[in-house]
Scaffold this motif. Sequence first.
Motif, short mmCIF file in Angstrom:
data_model
loop_
_atom_site.label_atom_id
_atom_site.label_comp_id
_atom_site.label_asym_id
_atom_site.label_seq_id
_atom_site.Cartn_x
_atom_site.Cartn_y
_atom_site.Cartn_z
N LEU A 195 48.76 83.45 -59.95
CA LEU A 195 48.49 84.03 -61.26
C LEU A 195 47.28 84.96 -61.22
CD1 LEU A 195 49.04 80.77 -63.38
CD2 LEU A 195 50.66 82.67 -63.03
N LEU A 215 50.57 78.66 -59.36
CA LEU A 215 51.49 78.00 -60.28
C LEU A 215 52.76 77.62 -59.52
CD1 LEU A 215 52.50 77.31 -63.24
CD2 LEU A 215 53.45 79.64 -63.25
N TYR A 248 59.07 74.66 -70.17
CA TYR A 248 59.68 75.99 -70.31
C TYR A 248 60.26 76.43 -68.96
CZ TYR A 248 56.77 76.21 -74.56
OH TYR A 248 56.19 75.96 -75.78
N ASP A 249 61.27 77.26 -69.01
CA ASP A 249 61.87 77.76 -67.78
C ASP A 249 61.04 78.92 -67.23
OD1 ASP A 249 63.44 78.47 -65.67
OD2 ASP A 249 65.33 78.33 -66.78
N LEU A 250 59.88 78.56 -66.68
CA LEU A 250 58.97 79.59 -66.16
C LEU A 250 59.58 80.31 -64.97
CD1 LEU A 250 55.56 77.67 -66.38
CD2 LEU A 250 56.57 79.27 -68.03
N LEU A 307 61.42 83.13 -66.17
CA LEU A 307 60.53 84.12 -66.79
C LEU A 307 59.93 85.03 -65.71
CD1 LEU A 307 59.02 85.26 -69.25
CD2 LEU A 307 57.25 83.54 -68.85
N ALA A 327 52.74 90.05 -75.88
CA ALA A 327 52.06 88.76 -76.10
C ALA A 327 52.13 87.90 -74.83
CB ALA A 327 52.70 88.02 -77.28
N ILE A 328 53.29 87.91 -74.17
CA ILE A 328 53.43 87.11 -72.95
C ILE A 328 52.59 87.70 -71.82
CG2 ILE A 328 55.09 86.46 -71.14
CD1 ILE A 328 57.13 86.09 -73.45
N ALA A 371 49.08 86.82 -72.42
CA ALA A 371 48.82 85.39 -72.19
C ALA A 371 48.66 85.09 -70.71
CB ALA A 371 49.97 84.56 -72.77
N LEU A 372 49.46 85.75 -69.87
CA LEU A 372 49.45 85.40 -68.44
C LEU A 372 48.60 86.35 -67.60
CD1 LEU A 372 53.14 84.29 -67.82
CD2 LEU A 372 51.14 82.94 -68.48
N LEU A 374 63.78 81.88 -71.67
CA LEU A 374 62.52 81.23 -72.05
C LEU A 374 62.72 80.39 -73.31
CD1 LEU A 374 59.45 80.82 -71.71
CD2 LEU A 374 59.12 82.88 -73.09
N LEU A 403 58.92 77.27 -79.86
CA LEU A 403 58.54 78.69 -79.83
C LEU A 403 59.17 79.51 -80.94
CD1 LEU A 403 58.77 79.38 -75.97
CD2 LEU A 403 56.73 78.81 -77.32
N ARG A 412 48.62 74.59 -68.27
CA ARG A 412 47.83 75.71 -68.82
C ARG A 412 48.75 76.89 -69.11
NH1 ARG A 412 43.74 75.28 -65.01
NH2 ARG A 412 44.14 77.29 -64.01
N THR A 413 49.70 77.13 -68.22
CA THR A 413 50.62 78.24 -68.43
C THR A 413 51.50 78.00 -69.65
OG1 THR A 413 50.62 78.59 -66.03
CG2 THR A 413 52.36 79.67 -67.28
N HIS A 414 51.95 76.76 -69.82
CA HIS A 414 52.72 76.42 -71.02
C HIS A 414 51.90 76.68 -72.28
CE1 HIS A 414 55.71 74.59 -68.44
NE2 HIS A 414 56.46 74.31 -69.49
N ALA A 444 49.42 78.68 -72.69
CA ALA A 444 49.18 80.12 -72.90
C ALA A 444 50.39 80.76 -73.56
CB ALA A 444 48.88 80.79 -71.56
N ILE A 445 51.57 80.38 -73.13
CA ILE A 445 52.79 80.96 -73.72
C ILE A 445 52.97 80.48 -75.16
CG2 ILE A 445 55.32 80.92 -73.57
CD1 ILE A 445 54.93 81.03 -70.49
N LYS A 446 52.73 79.20 -75.38
CA LYS A 446 52.80 78.66 -76.75
C LYS A 446 51.82 79.40 -77.66
CE LYS A 446 53.41 75.41 -80.06
NZ LYS A 446 54.62 75.31 -80.86
N ALA A 477 50.62 82.31 -77.30
CA ALA A 477 51.00 83.71 -77.47
C ALA A 477 52.10 83.87 -78.52
CB ALA A 477 51.47 84.29 -76.13
N LEU A 478 53.04 82.94 -78.54
CA LEU A 478 54.19 83.09 -79.44
C LEU A 478 54.05 82.30 -80.74
CD1 LEU A 478 57.17 83.09 -76.92
CD2 LEU A 478 55.85 85.00 -77.82
#
Lengths: 465, 465
Positions: free
Chosen positions: A172, A178, A191-193, A196, A443-444, A447-448, B196, B204, B439-441, B443-445, B447-448
């Motif tokens: 990342l 990750l 989530y299905d990262l 993504l 937004a995504i 975030a990342l 996603l 989301l 943390r990635t989850h 961040a996405i949450k 963001a959306l």
Amino acid sequence: MTTDALLTRLRAALGDGGVHVDPDITAGYRRDMMPLAPFGDPLAVVFPESTGQVQEVVRACAEHGVPIVPRGAGSGLSGAANAVDGCVVLVTTRMNRIVEIDADNRLAVVEPGVVNLDLRGAVEEHGLFYPPDPSSYDWCTIGGNLATNAGGLCCVKYGVTTDSVLGLDVVLADGELLRTGRRTVKGVAGYDLTKLFVGSEGTLGVITRATVALRPLPQAPGTVVAAFGTTAAAGTAVSRIVREGVVPSLMEIMDSVSIAAVEAHLKTELGAGGGCAALLLCQSDSGGEAARAELAKIEQICLDAGAELAHTTFDIAEGQLLLTARRAVLMALEVYGAWLTDDVCVPRTRITELIDACERISAEVGLRVAVVGHAGDGNMHPTIVYDPASEDEFTRARRAFADILDAGLALGGTVTGEHGVGKVKREWLAREIGPVGLRTHRAIKAALDPGNLFNLGSMFDPDPA
Amino acid sequence: MTTDALLTRLRAALGDGGVHVDPDITAGYRRDMMPLAPFGDPLAVVFPESTGQVQEVVRACAEHGVPIVPRGAGSGLSGAANAVDGCVVLVTTRMNRIVEIDADNRLAVVEPGVVNLDLRGAVEEHGLFYPPDPSSYDWCTIGGNLATNAGGLCCVKYGVTTDSVLGLDVVLADGELLRTGRRTVKGVAGYDLTKLFVGSEGTLGVITRATVALRPLPQAPGTVVAAFGTTAAAGTAVSRIVREGVVPSLMEIMDSVSIAAVEAHLKTELGAGGGCAALLLCQSDSGGEAARAELAKIEQICLDAGAELAHTTFDIAEGQLLLTARRAVLMALEVYGAWLTDDVCVPRTRITELIDACERISAEVGLRVAVVGHAGDGNMHPTIVYDPASEDEFTRARRAFADILDAGLALGGTVTGEHGVGKVKREWLAREIGPVGLRTHRAIKAALDPGNLFNLGSMFDPDPA
């Protein structure tokens, strides 16, 4: 000077052989195979050999505010791997180990620099099959395939890259590693990262390892080739094959321009005869009676739709030859000039309309446009031929490229079926997904990758005015 | 009072019949089918009938700071649709139109409240097939299937819900409507937002429409049933079938506890005889010679692996009966008490070890544990039977539930193959994906859904301490 400090740090992490700044070398890493996309001059090109080294590069660049452009073999057709001025191009080709083949669980673990063909060959020894087969499969890398969610000829039966991925290791923007997904066939924990990151074109992180699902090796394919006097008849055949529920392992279409170019190039007849408007090439890898039944049905549908000729063969060499002819289109067009290949996907019922639109656009811009494509998916690659020495022809080629995308959208299609957005279709992505879609993408991304470290300028502008 | 203002606004948008606050009614919408997950008392239960009404609900709740819990039929097994105190439960069951079936392009457009079985039936009339078939397929809704990325018995050949989705309409936390994906088979324009949202368990956004891909209707299946004296022999058979490259359309396993329960319940012999440790049930829907060849191979592998009995039938009714027996396990267990079904997925080679672990755990907690599952995917549902009137038994059931997840993780598996995380496996998700994943989850949450409007308390805690 801060640049020197960065280079010193990169060399400390990767060794002198892993960091290149000589313009004679870095120039070769400025762009991919898409002539329309902008590109810049990289500060450096680096070749990490491990996930740890990728993390070092990411941390160093993040601290120095230097953008990173991840890159595989450079076979891309959207400029997604094109350098921006002053960036570090992170090339994954030295991370090319097939880490594991677990034949009993039908999976493989690979590094991103593994060439698609090498993976195919390695798993074939275990009686297994890695389906995704983009046209550049003999030199493109799995990392690039993952970044673009690459397709190929297999998709009509076996899906695209994302359908074969179980999990990823991704570095990342903050240098952390990750791990997404899993080694099991199913799993819905979180989530299905994985999906993504697949297709995110290097804008969200650097993939350093992938666990891919393998299938049983299919049977040697049988082939039907059918020649049509009109594109409408070929389109009807495609629609009826889909409607009748036949799922071939390959269903490719070539228009008259492609056929003529290939016949001249290979100095062979494709059995299409004169005045053939479209050739349909279908295969079944189901084996035995099933394949015979599928191909007989396809041949009959083609004849019913008005094919002037339809021929079925189970001869491996003959089938291979026909496939070689299909794959040779781009090379065959080089006799006439440089090519610019587009990539639109329309509903399968609307292929004829797209081919006809391309013929009209060809006449309007006064340039040859050859249409080949994955008919079974509606994913077409109209390819514009132009004289690269002529500024005027290049301008007209650009216009044709845009007009073809317009036509695709108007037919309910998408501006990219498998090549990606990259740096060449940013405005088109915005048009296709609309303002809410674009805002969600931003937004995504924020975030990342809040510092816009990765692949700035690809896909969309992360910071709108 | 602010609550009154919200209810007034919701009634204005949905009509009186679309907004319920009577506790006798709302009590039925507090929880799904998972007895372990916490649940609260909703402020209101609302039944929007259109995307526009969903947008109204979302905007109203966002402005009043009232959380929304989206819900389909309530057939979930993770508590993902469980209410939290003071929330609005947004039920999608009145949005149950099949908007379009485009047989020529093999797709359908549906609202989230369509019952899975209704969609299956509607497309079957066109000779088409919607594969995802969770056990609750006769009453669960497509919206819930999308939210949990539901699986079923079909997955071994046809994949899970996400593999059948082309695009979504989603109402975001700001009330805007996001359109993801497309109507074409392929497409890589932008991030794969569709996949996603699929499996994001309502955290989301609210899915209000889906475009799903359909397949040709398969042939009527032939069936092999094989009985094994040991779980190890059954596990060996599964591994060898996978290894040999046979892809059945169904491959289910039942352990001795399940077999005994079903035989008692249905008052029939499953042909397993006495002392049978495991039953393997496989089908092929390939039709004709292909199905015969596949089933013959499976039967032979079972016998070679030590099956005491293996039987192949092409009789539709007999195949149906065997499938009914498999599907009846949970109901059959109700004779003994309440059931608590777990959901772990392990590499296919490790099924035996998981079954054996369940036997050990059963002995340790002193409760009956029946193991059934989708052997072809390694996705097992160990089901614990307990007396709901006994606090002690319930405590032991919880312990068994956790121990089974531990065992799954230790075998390289995931804590949920298809039921989801919901409000019952939050700690387990954190363990499985680790701090970077979590943390990635988050961040996405963020963001959306920056205001944590949707399904607070499901999957993970968005605001870590």
